[in-house]
Design a protein around this motif. Structure first.
Motif, PDB file in Angstrom:
ATOM      1  N   MET A  17      48.048 -27.538  97.719  1.00  0.00           N
ATOM      2  CA  MET A  17      47.455 -26.947  96.520  1.00  0.00           C
ATOM      3  C   MET A  17      46.906 -25.552  96.819  1.00  0.00           C
ATOM      4  SD  MET A  17      45.510 -30.336  95.029  1.00  0.00           S
ATOM      5  CE  MET A  17      44.521 -29.419  93.857  1.00  0.00           C
ATOM      6  N   ALA A  18      46.265 -25.403  97.981  1.00  0.00           N
ATOM      7  CA  ALA A  18      45.739 -24.092  98.371  1.00  0.00           C
ATOM      8  C   ALA A  18      46.880 -23.099  98.586  1.00  0.00           C
ATOM      9  CB  ALA A  18      44.890 -24.222  99.633  1.00  0.00           C
ATOM     10  N   GLU A  19      47.924 -23.535  99.284  1.00  0.00           N
ATOM     11  CA  GLU A  19      49.080 -22.661  99.501  1.00  0.00           C
ATOM     12  C   GLU A  19      49.666 -22.197  98.167  1.00  0.00           C
ATOM     13  OE1 GLU A  19      53.698 -23.251 100.576  1.00  0.00           O
ATOM     14  OE2 GLU A  19      52.346 -24.056 102.107  1.00  0.00           O
ATOM     15  N   ASP A  20      49.901 -23.127  97.272  1.00  0.00           N
ATOM     16  CA  ASP A  20      50.482 -22.775  95.971  1.00  0.00           C
ATOM     17  C   ASP A  20      49.590 -21.802  95.203  1.00  0.00           C
ATOM     18  OD1 ASP A  20      52.632 -24.414  96.552  1.00  0.00           O
ATOM     19  OD2 ASP A  20      52.024 -26.015  95.187  1.00  0.00           O
ATOM     20  N   ALA A  21      48.281 -22.035  95.240  1.00  0.00           N
ATOM     21  CA  ALA A  21      47.368 -21.149  94.528  1.00  0.00           C
ATOM     22  C   ALA A  21      47.402 -19.740  95.122  1.00  0.00           C
ATOM     23  CB  ALA A  21      45.947 -21.717  94.564  1.00  0.00           C
ATOM     24  N   TRP A  22      47.327 -19.643  96.448  1.00  0.00           N
ATOM     25  CA  TRP A  22      47.348 -18.321  97.081  1.00  0.00           C
ATOM     26  C   TRP A  22      48.663 -17.603  96.816  1.00  0.00           C
ATOM     27  CZ3 TRP A  22      44.106 -15.817 100.997  1.00  0.00           C
ATOM     28  CH2 TRP A  22      42.809 -16.322 101.012  1.00  0.00           C
ATOM     29  N   ASN A  23      49.758 -18.322  96.724  1.00  0.00           N
ATOM     30  CA  ASN A  23      51.043 -17.681  96.454  1.00  0.00           C
ATOM     31  C   ASN A  23      51.151 -17.136  95.027  1.00  0.00           C
ATOM     32  OD1 ASN A  23      52.528 -17.504  98.878  1.00  0.00           O
ATOM     33  ND2 ASN A  23      52.933 -19.691  98.816  1.00  0.00           N
ATOM     34  N   THR A  24      50.226 -17.502  94.147  1.00  0.00           N
ATOM     35  CA  THR A  24      50.195 -16.876  92.824  1.00  0.00           C
ATOM     36  C   THR A  24      49.683 -15.449  92.900  1.00  0.00           C
ATOM     37  OG1 THR A  24      47.922 -17.503  92.224  1.00  0.00           O
ATOM     38  CG2 THR A  24      49.694 -19.091  91.687  1.00  0.00           C
ATOM     39  N   ARG A  25      48.917 -15.153  93.938  1.00  0.00           N
ATOM     40  CA  ARG A  25      48.270 -13.848  94.108  1.00  0.00           C
ATOM     41  C   ARG A  25      47.370 -13.531  92.911  1.00  0.00           C
ATOM     42  NH1 ARG A  25      52.380  -9.384  95.715  1.00  0.00           N
ATOM     43  NH2 ARG A  25      50.407  -8.303  95.738  1.00  0.00           N
ATOM     44  N   ASP A  26      46.732 -14.544  92.374  1.00  0.00           N
ATOM     45  CA  ASP A  26      45.836 -14.394  91.230  1.00  0.00           C
ATOM     46  C   ASP A  26      44.392 -14.611  91.716  1.00  0.00           C
ATOM     47  OD1 ASP A  26      44.230 -14.741  88.965  1.00  0.00           O
ATOM     48  OD2 ASP A  26      45.771 -15.861  87.883  1.00  0.00           O
ATOM     49  N   PRO A  27      43.655 -13.526  91.976  1.00  0.00           N
ATOM     50  CA  PRO A  27      42.305 -13.669  92.525  1.00  0.00           C
ATOM     51  C   PRO A  27      41.372 -14.514  91.666  1.00  0.00           C
ATOM     52  CG  PRO A  27      43.013 -11.382  92.601  1.00  0.00           C
ATOM     53  CD  PRO A  27      44.036 -12.134  91.802  1.00  0.00           C
ATOM     54  N   GLU A  28      41.491 -14.411  90.361  1.00  0.00           N
ATOM     55  CA  GLU A  28      40.627 -15.193  89.460  1.00  0.00           C
ATOM     56  C   GLU A  28      40.880 -16.683  89.651  1.00  0.00           C
ATOM     57  OE1 GLU A  28      38.224 -14.124  87.440  1.00  0.00           O
ATOM     58  OE2 GLU A  28      38.584 -11.989  87.776  1.00  0.00           O
ATOM     59  N   LYS A  29      42.146 -17.069  89.648  1.00  0.00           N
ATOM     60  CA  LYS A  29      42.520 -18.477  89.792  1.00  0.00           C
ATOM     61  C   LYS A  29      42.114 -19.009  91.165  1.00  0.00           C
ATOM     62  CE  LYS A  29      46.448 -21.624  89.853  1.00  0.00           C
ATOM     63  NZ  LYS A  29      47.872 -21.807  89.637  1.00  0.00           N
ATOM     64  N   VAL A  30      42.436 -18.261  92.206  1.00  0.00           N
ATOM     65  CA  VAL A  30      42.149 -18.724  93.564  1.00  0.00           C
ATOM     66  C   VAL A  30      40.649 -18.880  93.785  1.00  0.00           C
ATOM     67  CG1 VAL A  30      42.360 -18.149  96.015  1.00  0.00           C
ATOM     68  CG2 VAL A  30      44.305 -17.805  94.480  1.00  0.00           C
ATOM     69  N   ALA A  31      39.864 -17.937  93.301  1.00  0.00           N
ATOM     70  CA  ALA A  31      38.411 -17.984  93.507  1.00  0.00           C
ATOM     71  C   ALA A  31      37.776 -19.235  92.905  1.00  0.00           C
ATOM     72  CB  ALA A  31      37.760 -16.727  92.933  1.00  0.00           C
ATOM     73  N   LEU A  32      38.390 -19.808  91.890  1.00  0.00           N
ATOM     74  CA  LEU A  32      37.825 -20.994  91.244  1.00  0.00           C
ATOM     75  C   LEU A  32      37.867 -22.244  92.123  1.00  0.00           C
ATOM     76  CD1 LEU A  32      39.172 -20.571  87.611  1.00  0.00           C
ATOM     77  CD2 LEU A  32      36.841 -20.148  88.467  1.00  0.00           C
ATOM     78  N   ALA A  33      38.591 -22.202  93.230  1.00  0.00           N
ATOM     79  CA  ALA A  33      38.654 -23.352  94.139  1.00  0.00           C
ATOM     80  C   ALA A  33      37.449 -23.421  95.064  1.00  0.00           C
ATOM     81  CB  ALA A  33      39.929 -23.298  94.974  1.00  0.00           C
TER      82      ALA A  33
END
Length: 154
Positions: free
Chosen positions: A20-36
């Motif tokens: 899940m972390a890998e997939d989120a980081w591969n979006t390159r979306d700082p807003e989305k990733v920071a929510l984790a």
């Protein structure tokens, strides 16, 4: 709100959390990733020390504005009840077209709701020729048929 899976982690839970972390980081979306991360998350990333989601978001915005063509693979190394250790590699190029592969490891600690409260990352960048790239998928999540780090000999 919780971010499943939550501690205590089984091996399968930990593997899922890593992907899940890998997939989120591969979006390159700082807003989305920071929510984790917890609102008061503590990070060490190389020589930078970050506190809180806002600093994480700003860091990721800077990171991905400089690391073009970013592709990441994470792999579980070990886990405990509320901790996960991963190793990872990512490939990117700079504004001049020079390619790099970053090799690293992270130690994560989660709160009871499944948010990452602490992240320690150690990372080394190695210059590579474009012909040495191993991560060849369209921007976004790594396809399930693409090998992981062990499959690629990394």
């Amino acid at each position: 709100m919780t971010r499943v899976p939550v501690p205590p982690f089984s091996y399968d839970d930990a593997v899922k959390k890593v992907r899940m972390a890998e997939d989120a980081w591969n979006t390159r979306d700082p807003e989305k990733v920071a929510l984790a991360y917890t609102s008061d998350t503590k990070w060490r990333n190389r020589s930078e020390f970050l506190n809180g989601r806002g600093e994480v978001r700003d860091f990721l915005t800077r990171k991905w504005s400089q690391e073009n063509g970013y592709r990441l693979i994470k792999e579980i190394w070990a886990h405990g009840d509320n901790r996960i250790a991963v190793r990872f590699c990512y490939e990117y190029h700079d504004a001049d077209g020079n390619w790099f592969r970053a090799h690293g490891n992270e130690n994560w600690e989660f709160d009871a709701e499944g948010y990452m409260a602490i992240r320690h990352a150690s990372i080394n960048d190695v210059a590579i020729a474009e012909t040495e790239r191993l991560f060849h998928w369209p921007q976004g999540a790594r396809p399930s048929e693409h090998g992981g780090l062990s499959d690629l000999g990394l």
